[in-house]
Enzyme design. Structure first.
Site, mmCIF file in Angstrom:
data_model
loop_
_atom_site.group_PDB
_atom_site.id
_atom_site.type_symbol
_atom_site.label_atom_id
_atom_site.label_comp_id
_atom_site.label_asym_id
_atom_site.label_seq_id
_atom_site.Cartn_x
_atom_site.Cartn_y
_atom_site.Cartn_z
ATOM 1 N N ASP A 168 14.354 -47.281 -29.213
ATOM 2 C CA ASP A 168 14.006 -48.699 -29.281
ATOM 3 C C ASP A 168 13.505 -49.203 -27.936
ATOM 4 O O ASP A 168 14.234 -49.160 -26.942
ATOM 5 C CB ASP A 168 15.280 -49.463 -29.701
ATOM 6 C CG ASP A 168 15.061 -50.958 -29.871
ATOM 7 O OD1 ASP A 168 13.900 -51.404 -29.861
ATOM 8 O OD2 ASP A 168 16.069 -51.662 -30.026
ATOM 9 N N GLY A 169 12.266 -49.692 -27.936
ATOM 10 C CA GLY A 169 11.735 -50.356 -26.760
ATOM 11 C C GLY A 169 10.407 -49.794 -26.312
ATOM 12 O O GLY A 169 10.323 -48.663 -25.859
ATOM 13 N N GLY A 170 9.367 -50.606 -26.471
ATOM 14 C CA GLY A 170 8.051 -50.235 -25.948
ATOM 15 C C GLY A 170 7.356 -49.096 -26.670
ATOM 16 O O GLY A 170 6.418 -48.505 -26.129
ATOM 17 N N GLY A 213 8.428 -53.208 -32.371
ATOM 18 C CA GLY A 213 8.290 -54.644 -32.592
ATOM 19 C C GLY A 213 6.855 -55.075 -32.438
ATOM 20 O O GLY A 213 6.126 -55.244 -33.424
ATOM 21 N N SER A 214 6.408 -55.189 -31.188
ATOM 22 C CA SER A 214 5.032 -55.646 -30.937
ATOM 23 C C SER A 214 3.985 -54.742 -31.566
ATOM 24 O O SER A 214 2.939 -55.221 -31.983
ATOM 25 C CB SER A 214 4.748 -55.734 -29.434
ATOM 26 O OG SER A 214 5.891 -55.606 -28.677
ATOM 27 N N HIS A 234 14.498 -53.593 -38.466
ATOM 28 C CA HIS A 234 15.400 -53.621 -37.311
ATOM 29 C C HIS A 234 15.693 -55.068 -36.938
ATOM 30 O O HIS A 234 14.770 -55.868 -36.728
ATOM 31 C CB HIS A 234 14.722 -52.882 -36.153
ATOM 32 C CG HIS A 234 15.543 -52.699 -34.937
ATOM 33 N ND1 HIS A 234 16.484 -51.699 -34.819
ATOM 34 C CD2 HIS A 234 15.567 -53.371 -33.759
ATOM 35 C CE1 HIS A 234 17.043 -51.756 -33.613
ATOM 36 N NE2 HIS A 234 16.504 -52.768 -32.954
ATOM 37 N N HIS A 291 20.986 -54.378 -34.825
ATOM 38 C CA HIS A 291 21.205 -53.952 -33.440
ATOM 39 C C HIS A 291 21.899 -55.115 -32.738
ATOM 40 O O HIS A 291 21.263 -56.102 -32.369
ATOM 41 C CB HIS A 291 19.843 -53.619 -32.809
ATOM 42 C CG HIS A 291 19.902 -53.301 -31.356
ATOM 43 N ND1 HIS A 291 18.771 -53.237 -30.563
ATOM 44 C CD2 HIS A 291 20.943 -53.026 -30.525
ATOM 45 C CE1 HIS A 291 19.126 -52.939 -29.319
ATOM 46 N NE2 HIS A 291 20.431 -52.814 -29.271
ATOM 47 N N MET A 307 21.037 -61.193 -30.532
ATOM 48 C CA MET A 307 21.329 -61.385 -29.102
ATOM 49 C C MET A 307 22.148 -62.648 -28.905
ATOM 50 O O MET A 307 21.848 -63.680 -29.512
ATOM 51 C CB MET A 307 20.017 -61.534 -28.326
ATOM 52 C CG MET A 307 19.076 -60.360 -28.515
ATOM 53 S SD MET A 307 17.568 -60.636 -27.585
ATOM 54 C CE MET A 307 16.617 -59.196 -28.095
ATOM 55 N N MET A 350 18.071 -46.856 -25.896
ATOM 56 C CA MET A 350 17.156 -47.923 -25.461
ATOM 57 C C MET A 350 16.156 -47.368 -24.454
ATOM 58 O O MET A 350 16.535 -46.704 -23.486
ATOM 59 C CB MET A 350 17.931 -49.067 -24.794
ATOM 60 C CG MET A 350 18.860 -49.851 -25.701
ATOM 61 S SD MET A 350 18.073 -50.577 -27.143
ATOM 62 C CE MET A 350 16.821 -51.632 -26.405
ATOM 63 N N GLY A 376 16.943 -57.083 -24.527
ATOM 64 C CA GLY A 376 16.830 -58.532 -24.316
ATOM 65 C C GLY A 376 15.510 -59.123 -24.775
ATOM 66 O O GLY A 376 15.475 -60.238 -25.265
ATOM 67 N N PHE A 377 14.452 -58.346 -24.632
ATOM 68 C CA PHE A 377 13.127 -58.906 -24.945
ATOM 69 C C PHE A 377 12.232 -57.864 -25.597
ATOM 70 O O PHE A 377 12.316 -56.674 -25.259
ATOM 71 C CB PHE A 377 12.450 -59.422 -23.669
ATOM 72 C CG PHE A 377 13.241 -60.498 -22.995
ATOM 73 C CD1 PHE A 377 13.101 -61.830 -23.382
ATOM 74 C CD2 PHE A 377 14.161 -60.183 -22.007
ATOM 75 C CE1 PHE A 377 13.865 -62.829 -22.777
ATOM 76 C CE2 PHE A 377 14.928 -61.175 -21.400
ATOM 77 C CZ PHE A 377 14.778 -62.498 -21.789
ATOM 78 N N GLY A 378 11.367 -58.330 -26.495
ATOM 79 C CA GLY A 378 10.338 -57.465 -27.057
ATOM 80 C C GLY A 378 9.166 -57.384 -26.087
ATOM 81 O O GLY A 378 9.106 -58.136 -25.095
ATOM 82 N N SER A 432 10.818 -54.077 -35.641
ATOM 83 C CA SER A 432 11.751 -55.095 -35.154
ATOM 84 C C SER A 432 11.293 -56.494 -35.535
ATOM 85 O O SER A 432 10.183 -56.916 -35.192
ATOM 86 C CB SER A 432 11.880 -55.003 -33.640
ATOM 87 O OG SER A 432 12.571 -56.147 -33.182
ATOM 88 N N ASP A 455 17.411 -57.522 -34.356
ATOM 89 C CA ASP A 455 17.924 -57.644 -32.999
ATOM 90 C C ASP A 455 18.731 -58.928 -32.842
ATOM 91 O O ASP A 455 18.160 -60.014 -32.782
ATOM 92 C CB ASP A 455 16.758 -57.665 -32.005
ATOM 93 C CG ASP A 455 16.136 -56.297 -31.843
ATOM 94 O OD1 ASP A 455 16.878 -55.348 -31.539
ATOM 95 O OD2 ASP A 455 14.906 -56.177 -32.025
ATOM 96 N N MET A 475 23.350 -56.976 -29.883
ATOM 97 C CA MET A 475 23.395 -57.097 -28.421
ATOM 98 C C MET A 475 24.302 -58.280 -28.127
ATOM 99 O O MET A 475 23.868 -59.342 -27.662
ATOM 100 C CB MET A 475 21.976 -57.292 -27.869
ATOM 101 C CG MET A 475 21.168 -56.003 -27.906
ATOM 102 S SD MET A 475 19.400 -56.291 -27.775
ATOM 103 C CE MET A 475 18.989 -56.527 -29.495
#
Ligand code: DX5
Ligand code: ZN
Length: 223
Positions: A175-177, A197-198, A33, A66, A37, A137, A142-144, A8, A35, A68
């Site tokens: 997607d996410g974490g 992402g992170s 990816h 993606h 928003m 998700m 909303g946030f990485g 991401s 994102d 949002m």
């Protein structure tokens, strides 16, 4: 089914975008990816059409957008023209998911339908035969950098079962974490496109972070 990494861009160093996109592309990463928003569908604003258009010149990776944003159908052709190869929209963001799918298809992009943590697989069942991808998700969008919600994994497994039962072939993106440590949980459940992402751009050695994921995928591809 092949497994793909989709890092991401939300976590990229925006002073080094071109350089960092090159690093992951050269490490063998197939997707990026993106994102998008709008500050309405989610409580954050990221980047949009001009940024995607700009980086299109700097990368040959598959652009996995993606969205949002509310009423995504208003902007499909612009995202396609900017260079999106896959357009994921949120089923919660539109009154007309079928119309949105038709618009994305018409644009020539691949269609992804996305569900937030509180949205059930049943909500998107009527559309599964018409999409190329389902994006599940595993954080509130909303946030990485948020914590992976393991209580969403059953949805991945349910989608994998529906694919099997109905003979469908959509990709299952998560997607996410996601990290190198927990990715096997979603792979075991049946996911085959992994957003991180992170765990990629947030690391000091981006190429190595990406390679760690790709090495895990190789083990699964060989199974
Ligand atoms: C959240 C975004 C994610 C996020 C992933 O709304 O959709 O793509 O950037 O970042 P990590 O992997 O850090 O959770
Ligand atoms: Zn995303």
């Amino acid at each position: 089914m092949s497994i793909y990494l989709s890092p991401s861009m939300l976590s990229i160093d925006f002073t080094k975008v071109g350089e960092q996109l090159q690093i992951v592309e050269q490490a063998g990463v197939p997707y990026i990816h993106l994102d998008v928003m709008d500050g309405v569908f989610v409580p954050n604003i990221s980047f949009g059409i001009p940024v995607i258009k700009g980086i299109r010149k700097a990368s040959n990776m598959v652009f996995d957008a993606h969205l949002m944003i509310v009423e995504p159908e208003r902007y499909i052709s612009q995202f396609r023209d900017a260079g999106a190869d896959i357009i994921n929209f949120h089923v919660e963001a539109t009154k007309d998911p079928a119309g949105c799918i038709a618009k994305i298809k018409e644009s020539g992009a691949k269609v992804g339908i996305t569900i937030k943590p509180n949205t059930s697989v049943d909500t998107i069942k009527p559309y599964l035969q018409d999409v190329d991808m389902v994006l599940v998700m595993t954080v509130e969008p909303g946030f990485g950098g948020q914590k992976f919600m393991e209580n969403q994994v059953h949805k991945i497994a349910a989608l994998a079962q529906i694919k099997k039962d109905l003979g469908l072939c959509f990709d299952i993106e998560v997607d996410g974490g996601i990290t190198q440590e927990n990715v096997k949980i979603v792979l075991d459940a049946g996911a085959n496109v992994i957003v991180a992402g992170s765990a990629v751009f947030g690391k000091a050695d981006i190429a190595n972070a990406a390679k760690e994921f790709l090495d895990i995928f190789k083990e699964y591809d060989a199974k």
